[in-house]
Design an enzyme around this catalytic site. Structure first.
Site, PDB file in Angstrom:
ATOM      1  N   PRO A  66     101.063 -12.116  17.179  1.00 55.96           N
ATOM      2  CA  PRO A  66     100.935 -11.296  17.986  1.00 55.96           C
ATOM      3  C   PRO A  66      99.791 -10.170  18.300  1.00 55.96           C
ATOM      4  O   PRO A  66      99.160  -9.888  17.307  1.00 55.96           O
ATOM      5  CB  PRO A  66     102.062 -10.361  17.410  1.00 55.96           C
ATOM      6  N   HIS A  67      99.581  -9.592  19.336  1.00 56.02           N
ATOM      7  CA  HIS A  67      98.244  -9.114  19.516  1.00 56.02           C
ATOM      8  C   HIS A  67      98.507  -7.918  20.448  1.00 56.02           C
ATOM      9  O   HIS A  67      99.448  -7.617  21.341  1.00 56.02           O
ATOM     10  CB  HIS A  67      97.363 -10.327  20.309  1.00 56.02           C
ATOM     11  N   ASP A  68      97.439  -7.060  20.551  1.00 54.75           N
ATOM     12  CA  ASP A  68      97.309  -5.978  21.722  1.00 54.75           C
ATOM     13  C   ASP A  68      98.561  -5.309  22.031  1.00 54.75           C
ATOM     14  O   ASP A  68      99.154  -5.685  23.031  1.00 54.75           O
ATOM     15  CB  ASP A  68      96.636  -6.486  22.890  1.00 54.75           C
TER      16      ASP A  68
END
Length: 516
Positions: A304-306
């Site tokens: 999971p990112h940004d």
């Protein structure tokens, strides 16, 4: 689908209960990436306190059992049972395909389709793969194989308002023809297989080079994706939103026009293998990744990112990631839970929190035999590590780098290649980091309560120049060194007092700079 709202409040409340000291508040006041004040050993003082002052009750963890087959079927039953409409059209003007034709990327599909790029569009209604096959009615674009599986040779898009149900099916995505799957609405994949397919070899599109196109899946802003009991394999390459399995908001430019909410997803009891990024998300919310297997993926297992939030990563088995971490959340992924996962034999660390990811609870995970740290917190303050077991990792059991107000409660770190717990300050100015987007403070502070730090090669515990460190009821027996436990730095200066307080008097210890 705001099913995690209560969990968010609980997670934030748990982290808020961690000690917020004067030193931590001073650190918060620093300018981005500015080093914290550096202290000499003689600047520190030691304070004894009751254990109750820094202990806390077990965190109230979310109910993972709500993510099950019945709940997915209920979501599907809520979709209108309307006659589907499917067409094959040029991809120009289709919002879900814009990223793949901008900035010259359309050439990829011109070459693979030998013409102006087209896509299969589920425009409206509730469609099955058989509906799509019958309405496409062209073997150049979609074919049913003798074994009953389907192969598509164009991108397949679920447009806003439509629903696509893939149940008890195998869908092959042609690598040669540039097929991929894009959800811009509602997608249900139940007891099925989605696989990148190399037609020339009549087999899976196994990874070769990061720059080589492979089919992929993306769920866009405003979409709802449900995966249950399914297998995703041989997907993804090193291009934006083409990483393999992605849940991503539209760009700011596109979303100014589209005005989509954050994308959501449930991934339950499924397998993800040979995928460039086993899972990736961008500005996603309310994502549940529960009881899956992520094995033999290329760069990351779960990533999971940004600016994503309200994530639940629970009960997953993540192993064999070739290049980097088993599980990593990075760049302000906040208010989330990483629970009861097993992460092992990955190319770097088992679990990582990175780039200002805060207010997260990492609890009851088993992390072993990774080629990096067991758990790493990099530039990520205000997190809680609870009841994890970190065994035989090549580097540290737990590494806390440039991160303040970190709670380390009831963890077991044993047989790791360096320290059981390491608090580290590091200057990152020589890296290519964007310090406006990924600011950080060169400071560390942590509270270590309970658990065991045993037989780690470099010792149980080390920290350099902490804003504070608090210790209570930590079992540091069974050192690997023949000379026993030997602290360095500020811990070394107070080693006798620390062990007297912890072992003989059952008191808590707090080390902090005392000032002038």
């Amino acid at each position: 689908m705001k099913h995690h709202w209560v969990l968010t409040v609980t997670a934030a409340a748990i982290i808020a209960a961690l000690p917020m000291t004067v030193e931590a508040r001073l650190t918060e006041a620093l300018k981005p990436s500015e080093p914290a004040p550096m202290f000499e050993v003689e600047d520190y003082g030691i304070e004894m306190a009751s254990g109750e002052s820094i202990t806390r009750p077990d965190p109230e963890l979310p109910d993972v059992s709500q993510y099950n087959r019945e709940a997915v079927e209920e979501r599907l039953s809520e979709r209108p049972d309307e006659r589907p409409n499917v067409s094959v059209e040029r991809i120009a003007g289709v919002s879900a395909l814009g990223d793949f034709v901008d900035e010259g990327r359309a050439r990829e599909w011109v070459i693979r389709q030998y013409s102006h790029p087209q896509a299969i569009l589920v425009n409206s209604g509730k469609a099955t793969l058989d509906d799509v096959f019958r309405q496409v009615d062209d073997a150049r674009y979609m074919e049913r194989n003798e074994d009953g599986s389907y192969i598509i040779r164009l991108p397949l898009v679920v447009r806003p308002g439509a629903t696509l149900e893939i149940r008890d099916e195998t869908l092959r995505l042609s690598e040669e023809r540039g097929a991929f799957l894009a959800n811009d609405s509602w997608l249900f994949v139940i007891d099925s297989t989605i696989i990148g397919w190399r037609e020339k070899a009549n087999g899976p599109a196994t990874f070769q080079k990061k720059s080589n196109f492979r089919p992929f899946f993306v769920g866009w802003g405003g979409s709802e994706t449900f995966v249950l009991g399914s297998d995703f394999a041989s997907l993804g390459y090193n291009q934006s939103k083409s990483y393999g399995f992605s849940i991503a908001q539209y760009s700011k430019y596109d979303n100014a026009r589209l005005k989509r909410s954050a994308p959501h997803a449930w991934l339950i009891e499924s397998t993800f293998r040979d995928i460039y990024y086993g899972f990736y998300c961008y500005e996603a919310e309310d994502v549940a990744i529960v009881n899956n297997t992520y094995r033999d993926n290329i760069v990351y297992g779960i990533d999971p990112h940004d600016y994503s939030s309200n994530l639940l990563i629970a009960g997953n088995h993540v192993y064999g990631t070739l290049e980097k971490h088993g599980i990593i959340i990075s760049r302000e992924v906040n208010d989330s839970w990483i629970l009861n996962n097993r992460s092992h034999d990955n190319g770097l660390s088992g679990i990582v929190l990175d780039r200002q990811s805060s207010n997260n609870v990492v609890a009851n995970n088993v992390v072993h035999d990774n080629a990096g740290d067991g758990i790493g917190l990099y530039e990520s303050p205000d997190n809680l590590l609870w009841g994890n077991r970190l065994i035989n990792n090549l580097r540290n059991g737990i590494r806390v780098r440039n991160s303040t107000n970190v709670g380390v409660y009831h963890n077991i770190a044993a047989l790791n290649g360096t320290f059981g717990v390491l608090g580290q300050i590091k200057d990152l100015s020589a890296t290519d980091r964007n310090f406006e987007e990924d600011f950080y403070h060169q400071a560390v502070s942590l509270t270590v309560v309970g658990g065991k730090l045993a037989s780690n090669a470099s010792g149980p515990l080390s920290t350099d120049n902490p804003q504070y460190i608090e210790l209570y009821d930590v079992d540091m027996r069974f050192p690997r060194s023949d000379v026993g436990i030997h602290f360095d730095g500020v811990l070394g200066a107070y080693q006798t007092e620390i062990f007297d307080a912890l072992l003989n008097n059952h008191r808590a210890v707090r080390l902090t700079p005392v000032g002038d």
